[in-house]
Design an enzyme around this catalytic site. Structure first.
Site, PDB file in Angstrom:
ATOM      1  CG  HIS A   1     -25.996  42.275  39.059  1.00 32.38           C
ATOM      2  ND1 HIS A   1     -26.928  43.014  39.750  1.00 32.38           N
ATOM      3  CD2 HIS A   1     -26.385  42.317  37.764  1.00 32.38           C
ATOM      4  CE1 HIS A   1     -27.842  43.478  38.922  1.00 32.38           C
ATOM      5  NE2 HIS A   1     -27.546  43.060  37.713  1.00 32.38           N
TER       6      HIS A   1
ATOM      7  CB  CYS B   1     -26.500  42.029  44.675  1.00 35.56           C
ATOM      8  SG  CYS B   1     -26.134  41.619  42.946  1.00 35.56           S
TER       9      CYS B   1
ATOM     10  CB  CYS C   1     -29.877  45.244  42.473  1.00 31.34           C
ATOM     11  SG  CYS C   1     -29.505  43.507  42.148  1.00 31.34           S
TER      12      CYS C   1
ATOM     13  CD  GLU D   1     -23.369  43.748  43.838  1.00 26.81           C
ATOM     14  OE1 GLU D   1     -23.180  43.493  42.633  1.00 26.81           O
ATOM     15  OE2 GLU D   1     -24.160  44.614  44.227  1.00 26.81           O
TER      16      GLU D   1
END
Lengths: 151, 151
Positions: B56, B89, B86, B58
């Site tokens: 992801h 993260c 999420c 992040e």
């Protein structure tokens, strides 16, 4: 289909990785990911050595398993980890759709599988099967030994 | 000390990274980490291309920031991300002790900063400052555009 509970030999492997972390001066946590009886991912905590907040045992093992299987979906995999996953690692388990999670020692400070919260019971659309307490005693003992030596 | 609110120019940079993800066929999310006015980490979603559940925006940006600053602690950093983090993260943000988090669009499916749960309000011993809704409209629009094109 015969229901097969997880196998302790994999937690033993995770414990060996935790020992490796211990010897490197890291909080001793180890993890293996298993697919069809084969270990497809291994990891142990490397946060201090690498100065990287993301290098928990589970994240390393999951990334290796994704690479081995060439898939971000690990639905048919079992993950064995010596310590209850933190929010980041429990979130990584959700994102990778890991099928089953076995952990040893509980963590009342950072545990996200029941210790502080339980991410696997929230409405994220996926809930892995979770089994706690496998080889809890040695998984916990190595952590106690580490923190005792630190003080 | 004068309290300084986050700067939109950094969210614009995150949006450019989201656009890069869009063009690569990935869910368009982008992130930058800023330290002392300098961008020290950048990331955009790469899950499908790399078949890696952890990639992801992040997590990539945080890892890069740790490397740039040679520290797993990002207490003096601001993180700008186009979509609400999420659980993985948000957990990574906790683990890296990121000082301030700015996000654009909310996420009622996977959001762990208020959308579904709020990890930053749980008892994990650290609570980053969080600001939601910066440039929410363009951050949300690029996602709508992506999912519309997908159908």
């Amino acid at each position: 289909m015969v229901y097969q509970i997880g196998e302790e030999k994999y937690m033993q492997m995770a414990l060996e990785l935790a020992r490796e972390a211990y010897d490197a001066g890291e909080v001793p946590v180890g993890c293996v990911v298993v697919h069809d009886g084969q270990v497809v991912g291994r990891g142990r905590n490397r946060r201090e050595e690498d100065q990287n907040a993301l290098l928990h045992a589970e994240c390393i093992a999951i990334q290796e398993a994704c690479k081995t299987l060439n898939s971000w979906r690990l639905s048919d995999c079992d993950l064995y980890v010596t310590l209850e996953p933190c929010p980041m690692c429990a979130g990584a388990i959700l994102n990778a759709r890991v099928g089953r999670v076995f952990y040893g020692a509980g963590d009342v400070n950072m545990g996200a599988c029941g210790g502080v919260i339980n991410l696997f019971e929230e409405a994220f659309g996926y809930k892995p099967k979770m089994y706690k307490g496998m080889l809890a005693e040695p998984c916990s003992a190595i952590l106690s030994e580490f923190f005792k030596a630190l003080r």
